[in-house]
Design a protein around this motif. Structure first.
Motif, PDB file in Angstrom:
ATOM      1  N   SER A  37       0.837  -1.211   0.000  1.00  0.00           N
ATOM      2  CA  SER A  37       0.000   0.000   0.000  1.00  0.00           C
ATOM      3  C   SER A  37       0.861   1.246   0.000  1.00  0.00           C
ATOM      4  N   ALA A  38       1.880   1.232   0.875  1.00  0.00           N
ATOM      5  CA  ALA A  38       2.724   2.418   0.996  1.00  0.00           C
ATOM      6  C   ALA A  38       3.538   2.647  -0.272  1.00  0.00           C
ATOM      7  N   LEU A  39       3.985   1.552  -0.901  1.00  0.00           N
ATOM      8  CA  LEU A  39       4.811   1.700  -2.101  1.00  0.00           C
ATOM      9  C   LEU A  39       3.974   2.131  -3.297  1.00  0.00           C
ATOM     10  N   HIS A  40       2.712   1.740  -3.256  1.00  0.00           N
ATOM     11  CA  HIS A  40       1.841   1.964  -4.405  1.00  0.00           C
ATOM     12  C   HIS A  40       1.772   3.435  -4.811  1.00  0.00           C
ATOM     13  N   THR A  41       1.736   4.319  -3.819  1.00  0.00           N
ATOM     14  CA  THR A  41       1.611   5.739  -4.129  1.00  0.00           C
ATOM     15  C   THR A  41       2.867   6.290  -4.809  1.00  0.00           C
ATOM     16  N   HIS A  42       3.971   5.559  -4.665  1.00  0.00           N
ATOM     17  CA  HIS A  42       5.218   6.037  -5.276  1.00  0.00           C
ATOM     18  C   HIS A  42       5.497   5.352  -6.600  1.00  0.00           C
ATOM     19  N   ALA A  43       4.593   4.474  -7.019  1.00  0.00           N
ATOM     20  CA  ALA A  43       4.817   3.713  -8.243  1.00  0.00           C
ATOM     21  C   ALA A  43       3.985   4.285  -9.380  1.00  0.00           C
ATOM     22  N   GLY A  44       4.123   3.695 -10.547  1.00  0.00           N
ATOM     23  CA  GLY A  44       3.318   4.117 -11.685  1.00  0.00           C
ATOM     24  C   GLY A  44       4.134   4.804 -12.757  1.00  0.00           C
ATOM     25  N   GLU A  45       5.430   4.930 -12.524  1.00  0.00           N
ATOM     26  CA  GLU A  45       6.281   5.623 -13.486  1.00  0.00           C
ATOM     27  C   GLU A  45       6.950   4.673 -14.469  1.00  0.00           C
ATOM     28  N   ALA A  46       7.219   3.464 -14.033  1.00  0.00           N
ATOM     29  CA  ALA A  46       8.037   2.554 -14.839  1.00  0.00           C
ATOM     30  C   ALA A  46       7.243   1.960 -16.001  1.00  0.00           C
TER      31      ALA A  46
END
Lengths: 364, 137
Positions: A37-46
């Motif tokens: 959950s915590a990592l999800h907000t920082h993902a989406g770029e790759a």
């Protein structure tokens, strides 16, 4: 390391934290949900690229070269390579790493081997969570590599933005095999080992399949030199080919161990990416993926709840015994166990039937 | 779900340096796999840095180094050093297999190797040792 420390470590670019985060994700260990959950907000770029194909097609070698080429362009890369596990011992030999010869000592290529662990469905969830971790870590490109056999693998590569299916040259049987589901997921085909006899023919057969799939009749059944055309046709979609959704899966020839054609593969991936963005298909894909993820989680969680309930009632074995003794049957048992849950849902939601209809009940 | 799932032990079986004899490493890899471990095999002729990179990224509980070339005194400490650099030394079980003279064995253990298995070691013995000593993840 607790989940908060792991998240901090991953975001700070610590390799050890990233590695441990993936372990936690893979093991479905305590705290993995908070972690993801915590990592999800920082993902989406790759950009996520899936590579699949039959054993020995050259997936690992190609992935190695793709990673090296990205690195030459100054991009960072994460790789997740999935190998089957033994259904008997649960053990596995994860051998894809051996082929990663072009990225020796380069920590900017984060290579992680994963075992299928015989899990049903759970693997694709774990894989997409691991991709989230690599993404949050800041990797520009993430490559998922898996043997293309069976539903599990297909589910996994479907978590990728672009999927490359590798086909080794040889008998037409290989291409026949592709018909069973893999053809549909390919955004591009790579005929690897293109220096071997039969490569031209494999390219030709693939072209026909792609055209059939798009509802067209192959315009060029018969003899012609496929080589020149396929490479030439890479830039954008071929004008003479039927297009249904605006994307015609290109066919790229490579000799991965010599690095030939690797640039062409990356160009095709980049084209596909552009297509995804321009057509809006990418957004659609993302939505479908999230929906699928939510469904999977619901299924898993519901299963766990049920398993706990069955345990409370004396375990599954006692039900099995009753079925064996002829007292009941599997359907009645399932009904009996599910009735309280069904009652519960209908009870709380009765006043809000509309919401229930839209709500994600576990229909499958 | 986590309750009934067994703990998975991940191992890296590594060949370092100019040593082309990997029959032993293959046998161990298979034995570990059959014991239910997940085994990553490094392939031949790896450098200490590569082994460290693999051990860190794969987050293995166990690193088994196979050396038959006699260069263990040089190569093993380099690997230990690398693991320390990434904070991976403390919770990785480090075992060495191969031809290691007795006096070297003690020295290696002093430098951070947990156990050394020579030519006479049985598979069962090694699997048991790993099961007992592999650090938790």
């Amino acid at each position: 390391m607790n989940p908060e420390e792991l998240v901090e470590g991953v975001l700070a670019g610590e390799h050890r934290a990233l590695a441990r985060a993936i372990t936690v994700i893979e093991n479905r260990a305590d705290g993995y949900r908070e972690l993801v959950s915590a990592l999800h907000t920082h993902a989406g770029e790759a950009d996520v690229i899936g590579v699949t194909g039959s054993p020995g097609a050259g997936k690992s070698t190609l992935v190695d070269k793709l990673a090296a080429t990205y690195r030459e362009r100054g991009l960072t890369v994460g790789v997740i390579a999935i190998d089957p596990s033994s259904p008997y011992s649960g053990g596995a030999v994860l051998g894809d790493r051996i082929r990663m010869g072009s990225n020796i000592g380069d920590m900017e290529v984060f290579f992680r081997s994963m075992s299928a662990r015989g899990s049903l469905g759970g693997l694709s969830a774990a894989t997409s969570d691991a991709v989230t971790a690599l993404d949050a870590f800041g990797k520009d490109k993430v490559i998922i590599e898996t043997v293309g056999a069976g539903q599990n693998e297909i589910d996994i590569v479907r978590t990728a933005d672009s999927v490359a299916v590798l086909v080794p040259p040889g008998s037409g049987d290989d291409v026949q095999m592709l018909k069973a589901g893999i053809l549909e997921i390919a955004d591009l085909f790579v005929v690897n080992k293109a220096d071997l006899d039969g490569a031209d023919r494999t390219v030709q057969e693939l072209r026909e399949l792609v055209q059939y799939q798009q509802g067209g009749v192959p315009s060029d059944v018969g003899h012609h030199s496929a080589t020149a055309e396929t490479v030439k046709g890479l830039g954008s979609s071929d004008g003479d080919e039927a297009e249904t959704d605006g994307w015609t899966s290109p066919i790229v020839e490579t000799v991965a161990n010599r690095g030939e054609g690797v640039e062409d593969v990356l160009a095709a991936v980049a084209d596909h990416r552009t297509h995804l963005q321009e057509s809006g298909e990418g957004d659609e894909q993302t939505r479908t993926r999230y929906a699928e993820e939510i469904r999977t989680l619901l299924r898993e969680d519901l299963n766990d709840l049920l398993a706990a309930e069955v345990d409370r009632r004396g375990g599954l074995d006692s039900y099995v015994e009753r079925v064996v003794a002829g007292e009941t049957d599997p359907y009645s048992v399932a009904d009996e166990l599910l009735t309280p849950i069904a009652d519960c849902i209908e009870g709380t939601d009765r006043g809000d039937a509309a919401r229930r209809e839209q709500g994600p009940t576990a229909e499958d | 779900m986590s309750v009934e799932e067994q703990r998975t032990i991940r191992c890296l079986v590594a060949k370092v340096g100019l040593d082309g004899h990997d029959r032993g490493a293959h046998v161990i890899t298979r034995a570990f796999r059959d014991a239910g471990f997940e085994v990553i095999y490094s392939g031949l002729h790896r450098s200490p840095e590569e082994i460290v990179q693999a051990a860190v990224q794969e987050d293995v509980n166990v690193l088994g180094i196979s050396i038959l070339s006699g260069a263990h005194d040089t190569l093993v400490p380099q690997i230990v050093e690398g693991l320390r650099e990434y904070g991976a030394f403390e919770d990785t079980l480090l075992i060495v297999g191969g031809i290691i003279p007795d006096e070297d064995e003690e020295r290696l253990k002093g430098k951070g190797v947990d156990e050394v298995f020579g030519p006479g070691a049985s598979m069962g013995e090694m699997v048991e040792y790993v099961r007992e000593h592999a650090p938790e993840r």
